[in-house]
Design an enzyme around this catalytic site. Structure first.
Site, short mmCIF file in Angstrom:
data_model
loop_
_atom_site.label_atom_id
_atom_site.label_comp_id
_atom_site.label_asym_id
_atom_site.label_seq_id
_atom_site.Cartn_x
_atom_site.Cartn_y
_atom_site.Cartn_z
N LYS A 100 0.87 -1.18 0.00
CA LYS A 100 0.00 0.00 0.00
C LYS A 100 0.90 1.23 0.00
O LYS A 100 2.06 1.15 0.40
CB LYS A 100 -0.88 0.01 1.26
CG LYS A 100 -2.11 0.86 1.16
CD LYS A 100 -3.15 0.18 0.28
CE LYS A 100 -4.55 0.61 0.60
NZ LYS A 100 -5.51 -0.44 0.26
N1 GLU Z 1 -7.28 -0.27 -2.93
C1 GLU Z 1 -8.03 -1.47 -3.12
C2 GLU Z 1 -8.01 -2.31 -1.86
O1 GLU Z 1 -7.80 -1.82 -0.78
C3 GLU Z 1 -7.62 -2.23 -4.37
C4 GLU Z 1 -6.21 -2.70 -4.42
C5 GLU Z 1 -5.80 -3.26 -5.78
O2 GLU Z 1 -6.64 -3.40 -6.65
O3 GLU Z 1 -4.62 -3.56 -5.91
O4 GLU Z 1 -8.28 -3.48 -1.87
#
Ligand code: GLU
Length: 415
Positions: A100
């Site tokens: 993240k």
């Molecule tokens: N931000 C989204 C999540 O928290 C998607 C992450 C992604 O598609 O890599 O799951």
């Protein structure tokens, strides 16, 4: 937030009987990147931000997870969310690890050209550690397909054409059909499965929702299409309710224009904080973390909570709700539809082939139904709540993969 992610991890680690050392290894991110972003605003003044990318675990595949642009973004925040991604990708069994990142900026106060410049500078800072086989960012809070397109463009300008470096791109630029609504669609499937266990259907329920952004609005629309009633919705600027059910398509149109549910003529205004304790069958927190706390958990009236947001329930609230017998379908299961279709998008980029929407939605449904059933099986097998079961399942899959890649001389069990 980091504390909460760790608490939930440790609950599951205790069920699995993991040693302190092993826990430490599993919670520690493998790489933390922090970059300074210096650019100019549209007036020519210098602006300065900090960008983060936390790569938590890549045992099961390249690091994967969103980028969040929010003033609250910092290393702890990114670490907590990266940690959740590792278990999330394992629960839906897509071949990725967890990561993240983001920038400590507020896009609402920036022009599109400022946002573009800041994004490109950020990519310049992290470009060595991302890549289609290394780490694949995606949208999260306050980022969207436009931002992903800039990232793809900037990365490709350094390394050559690489659409698979990010997911959540515009459909006309190597994105996937169905990605935009995927998280909301996954929330709908998760809720549908939870209701099935209680002998109910989506047509039987009333829903209160916090947040009406990408996740909430699509989930609300899809639930309403199946006959569910959205009786209350709140965002950070306002809140509206209607006991007969809000007209969701009209509300979606309203928010597209006004950027808030506030003032929607098809409902009565109310104080947004009350949405958590609104009389309803199902509560869907789909905004930010720490929405359900020890202050309001005892007054939640829903019997099912489906976490569209990441980390919306604090550990104290979680314990109160568990004691009260409220079913919580946790974030790492409920909102995993987004990363699932990100996987489909990445696969399409690598195959240089486009899937049809029917196929995307059918495969997403299969993944969500299977993940829900797998979590429920663990919950039954170990007599634990869904959140702990989700973490157990995720940790188990990551742990087993790690042991196959690198066996230990002393036997370790993830059973
Ligand atoms: N931000 C989204 C999540 O928290 C998607 C992450 C992604 O598609 O890599 O799951």
């Amino acid at each position: 937030m980091l504390e909460a992610a760790h608490r939930y991890f440790h609950d599951a680690a205790s069920v699995l009987g993991l040693t302190e050392r092993l826990r430490e290894i599993l919670v520690t991110p493998r790489r933390v990147v922090k970059v300074e972003i210096v650019t100019e605003n549209d007036e020519g003044d210098l602006i300065h931000h900090i960008g983060f990318r936390v790569q938590h675990n890549n045992t099961r595949g390249p690091y994967k997870g969103g980028l969040r642009y929010h003033p609250s973004m910092d290393e702890d925040h990114a670490s907590a969310l990266a940690n959740l991604m590792t278990w999330k990708t394992a629960i839906v069994d897509v071949p990725f690890g967890g990561a993240k990142g983001g920038i400590d900026c507020d896009p609402h106060e920036m022009s599109i050209t400022e946002l573009d410049r800041v994004t490109r500078k950020f990519v310049e800072g992290i470009k060595e550690v991302i890549g289609p086989m290394q780490d694949i960012p995606a949208p999260d809070v306050n980022t969207n397909s436009e931002v992903m397109a800039w990232i793809m463009d900037e990365y490709s300008s350094h390394y050559g054409f690489a659409p698979g470096v990010v997911t959540g791109k515009p459909v006309h630029l190597f994105g996937s059909l169905g990605r935009d609504e995927a998280t909301g669609r996954g929330v709908m499937y998760a809720l549908r499965e939870a209701l099935k266990d209680q002998g109910k259907t989506l047509a039987d329920i009333t829903v209160a929702m916090q947040g009406f952004g990408n996740v909430g609005s699509h989930a609300a629309r899809l639930i309403a299409e199946q006959g569910g009633k959205l009786v209350a919705v709140a965002d950070h600027l306002g809140a509206v309710s209607n006991d007969d059910g809000l007209e969701v398509p009209a509300l979606v149109e309203w928010t597209a224009e006004h950027r808030t549910v506030d003032g929607f003529p098809g409902g009565e205004p109310f104080k947004g904080a009350d949405v958590i304790t609104w009389p309803c069958d199902v509560l869907i927190p789909a905004a930010l973390e720490d929405a359900i706390t020890k202050e309001n958990a005892a007054d939640v009236r829903a019997t099912i909570i489906v976490e569209g947001a990441n980390g919306p329930t604090t550990p104290e609230a979680n314990d109160i709700l568990n004691k009260r017998g409220v079913t919580i379908v946790p974030d790492i299961l409920a909102n995993a539809g987004g990363v699932t279709v990100s996987y489909f998008e990445w696969a399409q980029n690598i195959q240089q082939f486009q899937w049809e929407l029917e196929r995307i939605n059918a495969e997403l449904e299969k993944k969500m139904v299977r993940a829900y059933a797998d979590v429920r099986d663990v919950a039954k097998e170990k007599s634990i709540d869904f959140r702990t079961a989700s973490f157990v399942l995720g940790i188990r899959r990551v742990g087993r993969a790690a042991l196959s890649r690198q066996p230990t001389r002393k036997k370790i069990s993830f059973e």
